[in-house]
Design an enzyme around this catalytic site. Sequence first.
Site, PDB file in Angstrom:
ATOM      1  N   HIS A  87    -135.754  56.912 -48.546  1.00  0.00           N
ATOM      2  CA  HIS A  87    -134.700  55.937 -48.828  1.00  0.00           C
ATOM      3  C   HIS A  87    -134.693  55.504 -50.297  1.00  0.00           C
ATOM      4  O   HIS A  87    -133.700  54.958 -50.779  1.00  0.00           O
ATOM      5  CB  HIS A  87    -134.853  54.712 -47.932  1.00  0.00           C
ATOM      6  CG  HIS A  87    -134.774  55.038 -46.477  1.00  0.00           C
ATOM      7  ND1 HIS A  87    -135.884  55.348 -45.731  1.00  0.00           N
ATOM      8  CD2 HIS A  87    -133.716  55.135 -45.646  1.00  0.00           C
ATOM      9  CE1 HIS A  87    -135.519  55.607 -44.491  1.00  0.00           C
ATOM     10  NE2 HIS A  87    -134.213  55.489 -44.411  1.00  0.00           N
ATOM     11  N   HIS A 108    -122.686  56.584 -42.426  1.00  0.00           N
ATOM     12  CA  HIS A 108    -123.998  57.095 -42.842  1.00  0.00           C
ATOM     13  C   HIS A 108    -124.681  57.820 -41.683  1.00  0.00           C
ATOM     14  O   HIS A 108    -125.147  58.959 -41.828  1.00  0.00           O
ATOM     15  CB  HIS A 108    -124.848  55.917 -43.317  1.00  0.00           C
ATOM     16  CG  HIS A 108    -126.253  56.265 -43.707  1.00  0.00           C
ATOM     17  ND1 HIS A 108    -126.703  56.177 -44.995  1.00  0.00           N
ATOM     18  CD2 HIS A 108    -127.309  56.706 -42.976  1.00  0.00           C
ATOM     19  CE1 HIS A 108    -127.980  56.542 -45.049  1.00  0.00           C
ATOM     20  NE2 HIS A 108    -128.361  56.866 -43.815  1.00  0.00           N
ATOM     21  N   GLU A 109    -124.751  57.159 -40.531  1.00  0.00           N
ATOM     22  CA  GLU A 109    -125.475  57.751 -39.398  1.00  0.00           C
ATOM     23  C   GLU A 109    -124.829  59.047 -38.922  1.00  0.00           C
ATOM     24  O   GLU A 109    -125.513  60.045 -38.669  1.00  0.00           O
ATOM     25  CB  GLU A 109    -125.563  56.745 -38.242  1.00  0.00           C
ATOM     26  CG  GLU A 109    -126.309  55.468 -38.557  1.00  0.00           C
ATOM     27  CD  GLU A 109    -127.704  55.715 -39.121  1.00  0.00           C
ATOM     28  OE1 GLU A 109    -128.280  56.803 -38.886  1.00  0.00           O
ATOM     29  OE2 GLU A 109    -128.212  54.837 -39.827  1.00  0.00           O
ATOM     30  N   GLU A 156    -130.948  61.684 -47.151  1.00  0.00           N
ATOM     31  CA  GLU A 156    -130.530  60.279 -47.150  1.00  0.00           C
ATOM     32  C   GLU A 156    -129.352  60.043 -48.088  1.00  0.00           C
ATOM     33  O   GLU A 156    -128.405  59.332 -47.756  1.00  0.00           O
ATOM     34  CB  GLU A 156    -131.699  59.390 -47.570  1.00  0.00           C
ATOM     35  CG  GLU A 156    -132.560  58.928 -46.421  1.00  0.00           C
ATOM     36  CD  GLU A 156    -131.765  58.094 -45.439  1.00  0.00           C
ATOM     37  OE1 GLU A 156    -131.272  57.018 -45.800  1.00  0.00           O
ATOM     38  OE2 GLU A 156    -131.630  58.535 -44.288  1.00  0.00           O
ATOM     39  N   HIS A 206    -125.602  62.087 -40.953  1.00  0.00           N
ATOM     40  CA  HIS A 206    -126.861  62.767 -40.655  1.00  0.00           C
ATOM     41  C   HIS A 206    -126.625  63.906 -39.653  1.00  0.00           C
ATOM     42  O   HIS A 206    -127.280  64.950 -39.727  1.00  0.00           O
ATOM     43  CB  HIS A 206    -127.875  61.787 -40.083  1.00  0.00           C
ATOM     44  CG  HIS A 206    -128.619  61.006 -41.123  1.00  0.00           C
ATOM     45  ND1 HIS A 206    -129.370  61.604 -42.111  1.00  0.00           N
ATOM     46  CD2 HIS A 206    -128.719  59.680 -41.331  1.00  0.00           C
ATOM     47  CE1 HIS A 206    -129.916  60.676 -42.873  1.00  0.00           C
ATOM     48  NE2 HIS A 206    -129.533  59.494 -42.432  1.00  0.00           N
TER      49      HIS A 206
END
Length: 516
Positions: free
Chosen positions: A418, A325-326, A349, A329
């Site tokens: 989120h 996920h990170e 997100e 980004h």
Amino acid sequence: MILNYKTLPLAVLLAFGANQACAVETNPAAVSRALELIRSHGATTRAAAGDHYVSRGVITDANGTEHVRLDRTYKGLPVIGGDLVVHSRNGSYQSASLTQGAALNLSVQPVIGADEAAVIAGTEFGSAFAGMPERTLSIYARGHGAARLVWRIRMHNAQADTTYIVDARSGAIVEHWSNLETAAVTGQAKTLYSGTVPLVTNSVIGGYELRDPNRGRMRTIDGSNSRTSGQIYKDSDNVWGNSTTLDLATAAADAEYGASMTWDFYKTAFGRNGIGDDGKGAYNRVHYGTKYNNAFWSDACFCMTYGDGDGINVGPLVALDITGHEMSHGVTARTAGLIYSGESGGLNEANSDILGTMVEFYANNSHDTPDYMIGESIVPANVPGSPSQHALRYMWKPSLDGRSPDFYVSNIGSLDVHYSSGVANHFYYLLAEGTTPKTFSGVVHSSPTFNGASLPGIGRAKAQKIWYRALTVYFTSSTDYAAARVATIQAAKDLYGTTSAEANAVAATWTAVHVL
């Protein structure tokens, strides 16, 4: 992103085809063609006399179609929301992806000065900021209103990094968003969540360091306030961690493993050479803060930061889907640049949830089996394989977190990103898996539709290709849900044909989550 921790029911608010495109390339001739097409198609590209453009990359399809991504300036000022992608073939204009509503025509003389704008932003951020706030006079052309002259103010400290948009005439704060996008030799990693796995490390005098020479020299460092803060992890026997939090190297091993799986996923699935598609590895900081229940990506340092959690409700935030996920980004920042606010923030997100989940499926780790729950591994109370598990988000039915809508609603852009991400997460799950209930990691995934439609799903391999192409070729910084529908349908047509079952499935799936 900072992961959102407000909805976990544990008293903790957890944040958290044939026409396949090749890698982003430098192609001055394609950029020149795109600039000429902007001039000759000024109405559709919203061109103005004061505009200039800077290329951010060119993607060329196998059939010669060129997609040139450009940032716009107006009278020398950057235009927030003015970026665009010009699509052409053989020098002939096809279309442009953009959200700017009209050509610009406004004064660039501010009434409010830079210092005053910084003070206005500081009333919201607080006085505990580090260094001098960044102040950039800009044009704000995001959203549906008229463009306006603004100051873009960036303020940060150890816990926060926020951009404020301050109207340069009235002093009103127009919008704000976080910039923390809220996870050789072969050694052995005894991880916390993924079992014992091989890990590529670097041989140095006296032992080994947690650096991967095969994947852009990405590395993991100590992010705590200890005497080793900022130092790369080193070891004498190339065995990292002991599968418990008692060894500080365990979380470091999880982070490095997750980063390696993310690198390999993007390389294998899309031919992307690292997060920036430039062969350079990002780095991890672990053990950040004290009982820090969060993880985030920072584009400023090109790095991921992971807290250890409170040890009761949340463990170290270094699980596979969080690391994927990170790092995703970072991919968003290097491609569409989706602004972390409103509907584009929700899509930002969702992109990380979607591609982070695909990293988990790619790794197919027997200790952290793939599913469409986000972050379930970090919840100590969960029993792996049990039918009821707590998670940060549930892609097949977002409302299970108590905050996220399952279907599009008109005020979705006002929700925390989120939660507004849920509709895109739901779309992706339905597109890939369909409506027939399935079991992943012991949990039944049964997904509703707004219109009661039954959907077969097209499979993860096709779904991820369509989503990635839309992100890298058609999304721009202010893409909203309606534009995401158009972009993904076009991406499916590019990959599988104009009248393909896949393109029809994308359209039907957006309708099933009420994005029309």
